[in-house]
Write a protein that holds these residues in place. Structure first.
Motif, PDB file in Angstrom:
ATOM      1  N   GLY A  20       0.942  -1.265  -0.117  1.00 26.49           N
ATOM      2  CA  GLY A  20       0.113   0.002  -0.300  1.00 26.49           C
ATOM      3  C   GLY A  20       0.493   1.687  -0.307  1.00 26.49           C
ATOM      4  O   GLY A  20       0.080   2.140   0.200  1.00 26.49           O
ATOM      5  N   SER A  21       2.048   0.982   0.020  1.00 24.00           N
ATOM      6  CA  SER A  21       2.967   2.486  -0.305  1.00 24.00           C
ATOM      7  C   SER A  21       2.707   3.140  -1.276  1.00 24.00           C
ATOM      8  O   SER A  21       3.141   4.462  -1.233  1.00 24.00           O
ATOM      9  CB  SER A  21       4.195   1.791   0.195  1.00 24.00           C
ATOM     10  N   PHE A  22       1.922   2.758  -2.514  1.00 23.24           N
ATOM     11  CA  PHE A  22       1.362   3.863  -3.420  1.00 23.24           C
ATOM     12  C   PHE A  22       0.349   4.393  -3.578  1.00 23.24           C
ATOM     13  O   PHE A  22      -0.797   5.222  -3.956  1.00 23.24           O
ATOM     14  CB  PHE A  22       1.852   3.331  -5.116  1.00 23.24           C
ATOM     15  N   GLU A  23      -0.560   3.752  -2.345  1.00 23.70           N
ATOM     16  CA  GLU A  23      -1.658   4.286  -1.803  1.00 23.70           C
ATOM     17  C   GLU A  23      -2.314   5.020  -0.100  1.00 23.70           C
ATOM     18  O   GLU A  23      -2.700   4.184   0.319  1.00 23.70           O
ATOM     19  CB  GLU A  23      -3.334   3.251  -2.172  1.00 23.70           C
ATOM     20  N   LEU A  24      -1.249   6.177   0.297  1.00 24.22           N
ATOM     21  CA  LEU A  24      -1.525   6.608   1.276  1.00 24.22           C
ATOM     22  C   LEU A  24      -3.625   7.038   1.181  1.00 24.22           C
ATOM     23  O   LEU A  24      -3.436   7.311   2.697  1.00 24.22           O
ATOM     24  CB  LEU A  24      -0.656   8.328   0.628  1.00 24.22           C
ATOM     25  N   TYR A  25      -3.328   7.751   1.008  1.00 24.49           N
ATOM     26  CA  TYR A  25      -5.191   7.673   0.756  1.00 24.49           C
ATOM     27  C   TYR A  25      -5.894   7.312   1.688  1.00 24.49           C
ATOM     28  O   TYR A  25      -6.496   6.638   1.933  1.00 24.49           O
ATOM     29  CB  TYR A  25      -5.816   8.392  -0.337  1.00 24.49           C
TER      30      TYR A  25
END
Length: 50
Positions: A20-25
């Protein structure tokens, strides 16, 4: 894309997508709106450090 090409694409990015490091939201409190932050007991956005 055929089934094999699609699976190859999934396999290629499985590790990158897993944490999830590219989906901080989705994985951080940074993007929560004020009502949701209050509901969950999180501090206001202004109090967070980046």
């Amino acid at each position: 894309m055929n089934t094999e090409q699609l699976q190859a694409l999934r396999d290629k990015f499985t590790l990158l997508a897993a944490d999830g490091s590219f989906e901080l939201y989705k994985t951080s409190k940074k993007y929560d709106g004020a009502p949701r932050r209050e509901q969950h007991g999180f501090p206001p956005q202004e109090q967070l450090t980046t």
